[in-house]
Design a protein around this motif. Structure first.
Motif, PDB file in Angstrom:
ATOM      1  N   ASN A 256      -9.294   4.546  -6.357  1.00 22.04           N
ATOM      2  CA  ASN A 256      -9.903   5.593  -5.529  1.00 22.04           C
ATOM      3  C   ASN A 256      -9.705   5.383  -4.029  1.00 22.04           C
ATOM      4  OD1 ASN A 256     -11.224   8.029  -5.273  1.00 22.04           O
ATOM      5  ND2 ASN A 256     -13.243   7.077  -5.151  1.00 22.04           N
ATOM      6  N   ILE A 257      -8.468   5.187  -3.621  1.00 23.43           N
ATOM      7  CA  ILE A 257      -8.113   5.079  -2.203  1.00 23.43           C
ATOM      8  C   ILE A 257      -7.453   6.399  -1.800  1.00 23.43           C
ATOM      9  CG2 ILE A 257      -6.747   3.818  -0.482  1.00 23.43           C
ATOM     10  CD1 ILE A 257      -8.994   2.159  -1.710  1.00 23.43           C
ATOM     11  N   GLN A 258      -7.872   6.949  -0.712  1.00 22.59           N
ATOM     12  CA  GLN A 258      -7.389   8.258  -0.277  1.00 22.59           C
ATOM     13  C   GLN A 258      -6.124   8.169   0.581  1.00 22.59           C
ATOM     14  OE1 GLN A 258      -8.814  10.924  -1.700  1.00 22.59           O
ATOM     15  NE2 GLN A 258     -10.061   9.391  -2.724  1.00 22.59           N
ATOM     16  N   LYS A 259      -5.225   7.305   0.223  1.00 21.13           N
ATOM     17  CA  LYS A 259      -3.916   7.167   0.867  1.00 21.13           C
ATOM     18  C   LYS A 259      -2.873   7.186  -0.243  1.00 21.13           C
ATOM     19  CE  LYS A 259      -5.384   3.758   4.345  1.00 21.13           C
ATOM     20  NZ  LYS A 259      -5.102   2.399   4.831  1.00 21.13           N
ATOM     21  N   SER A 260      -1.607   7.323   0.130  1.00 19.05           N
ATOM     22  CA  SER A 260      -0.568   7.165  -0.885  1.00 19.05           C
ATOM     23  C   SER A 260      -0.243   5.678  -0.988  1.00 19.05           C
ATOM     24  CB  SER A 260       0.679   7.965  -0.521  1.00 19.05           C
ATOM     25  OG  SER A 260       1.187   7.539   0.705  1.00 19.05           O
ATOM     26  N   HIS A 261       0.051   5.241  -2.198  1.00 19.27           N
ATOM     27  CA  HIS A 261       0.317   3.806  -2.355  1.00 19.27           C
ATOM     28  C   HIS A 261       1.764   3.496  -1.998  1.00 19.27           C
ATOM     29  CE1 HIS A 261       2.621   3.035  -6.130  1.00 19.27           C
ATOM     30  NE2 HIS A 261       2.210   4.236  -6.453  1.00 19.27           N
ATOM     31  N   ASN A 262       1.988   2.288  -1.547  1.00 11.71           N
ATOM     32  CA  ASN A 262       3.316   1.835  -1.128  1.00 11.71           C
ATOM     33  C   ASN A 262       3.791   0.716  -2.031  1.00 11.71           C
ATOM     34  OD1 ASN A 262       3.710   3.503   1.195  1.00 11.71           O
ATOM     35  ND2 ASN A 262       2.130   2.312   2.201  1.00 11.71           N
ATOM     36  N   SER A 263       3.731   0.960  -3.311  1.00 12.11           N
ATOM     37  CA  SER A 263       4.218   0.042  -4.341  1.00 12.11           C
ATOM     38  C   SER A 263       3.327  -1.161  -4.604  1.00 12.11           C
ATOM     39  CB  SER A 263       5.652  -0.412  -4.038  1.00 12.11           C
ATOM     40  OG  SER A 263       6.507   0.701  -3.984  1.00 12.11           O
ATOM     41  N   GLN A 264       2.137  -1.197  -4.026  1.00 14.72           N
ATOM     42  CA  GLN A 264       1.220  -2.291  -4.349  1.00 14.72           C
ATOM     43  C   GLN A 264       0.909  -2.301  -5.845  1.00 14.72           C
ATOM     44  OE1 GLN A 264       0.485   0.177  -2.108  1.00 14.72           O
ATOM     45  NE2 GLN A 264      -0.637  -0.620  -0.363  1.00 14.72           N
ATOM     46  N   MET A 265       0.776  -1.121  -6.446  1.00 12.95           N
ATOM     47  CA  MET A 265       0.435  -1.036  -7.863  1.00 12.95           C
ATOM     48  C   MET A 265       1.593  -1.475  -8.741  1.00 12.95           C
ATOM     49  SD  MET A 265      -2.697  -0.145  -7.580  1.00 12.95           S
ATOM     50  CE  MET A 265      -2.680  -1.039  -6.021  1.00 12.95           C
ATOM     51  N   ASP A 266       2.829  -1.268  -8.265  1.00 10.64           N
ATOM     52  CA  ASP A 266       3.997  -1.755  -9.007  1.00 10.64           C
ATOM     53  C   ASP A 266       3.934  -3.271  -9.151  1.00 10.64           C
ATOM     54  OD1 ASP A 266       5.735   0.690  -9.347  1.00 10.64           O
ATOM     55  OD2 ASP A 266       5.485   0.692  -7.177  1.00 10.64           O
ATOM     56  N   VAL A 267       3.527  -3.933  -8.087  1.00  9.46           N
ATOM     57  CA  VAL A 267       3.409  -5.388  -8.100  1.00  9.46           C
ATOM     58  C   VAL A 267       2.372  -5.824  -9.118  1.00  9.46           C
ATOM     59  CG1 VAL A 267       2.622  -7.384  -6.760  1.00  9.46           C
ATOM     60  CG2 VAL A 267       4.160  -5.719  -5.729  1.00  9.46           C
ATOM     61  N   VAL A 268       1.207  -5.214  -9.060  1.00 14.25           N
ATOM     62  CA  VAL A 268       0.113  -5.591  -9.958  1.00 14.25           C
ATOM     63  C   VAL A 268       0.503  -5.335 -11.409  1.00 14.25           C
ATOM     64  CG1 VAL A 268      -2.300  -5.179 -10.557  1.00 14.25           C
ATOM     65  CG2 VAL A 268      -1.603  -5.179  -8.161  1.00 14.25           C
ATOM     66  N   ILE A 269       1.086  -4.180 -11.679  1.00 13.00           N
ATOM     67  CA  ILE A 269       1.482  -3.853 -13.050  1.00 13.00           C
ATOM     68  C   ILE A 269       2.579  -4.792 -13.545  1.00 13.00           C
ATOM     69  CG2 ILE A 269       2.589  -2.104 -14.499  1.00 13.00           C
ATOM     70  CD1 ILE A 269       0.963  -0.002 -12.873  1.00 13.00           C
TER      71      ILE A 269
END
Length: 110
Positions: free
Chosen positions: A87-100
């Motif tokens: 629930n962050i109101q910004k676009s992600h910059n691949s941080q989630m790719d790292v976590v996944i």
């Protein structure tokens, strides 16, 4: 999805210092900082807790995402699904790719 390759180097005076190679793209620093934030808090298997980054935001996003995956592994279906869950109101910059990527390779400690 970003491909991450983990290299651990022994350094004099340090136990283990993580170094990561991430496929080059815009936002590489953000990706690296998110990854180092997880390492810093002891979330990454095989990496000793330590001081690896000064970032607050990207570290926090990665930590939130890792904690959510532990509770609900189905969030690993896509980076955008995981990003919406924190629930962050910004676009992600691949941080989630790292976590996944770490999650799928069983490198995130539960």
């Amino acid at each position: 999805m970003i491909q991450i390759k983990l290299l651990i180097h022994e350094k004099p005076g340090r136990r283990h210092l993580p170094k990561y190679l991430v496929r080059e793209q815009a936002g590489i620093r953000i990706v690296r900082v998110a990854l180092l934030g997880l390492c810093e808090e002891g979330f990454v298997r095989g990496i000793t807790r330590g001081k690896y980054t000064n970032s607050l935001d990207n570290k926090a996003y990665a930590l939130q995402a890792a904690a959510l995956l532990v509770k609900d592994p189905t969030l690993s279906q896509s980076p955008s699904t995981l990003w919406k869950a924190i629930n962050i109101q910004k676009s992600h910059n691949s941080q989630m790719d790292v976590v996944i990527s770490l999650w799928e390779n069983k490198l995130i400690l539960k």
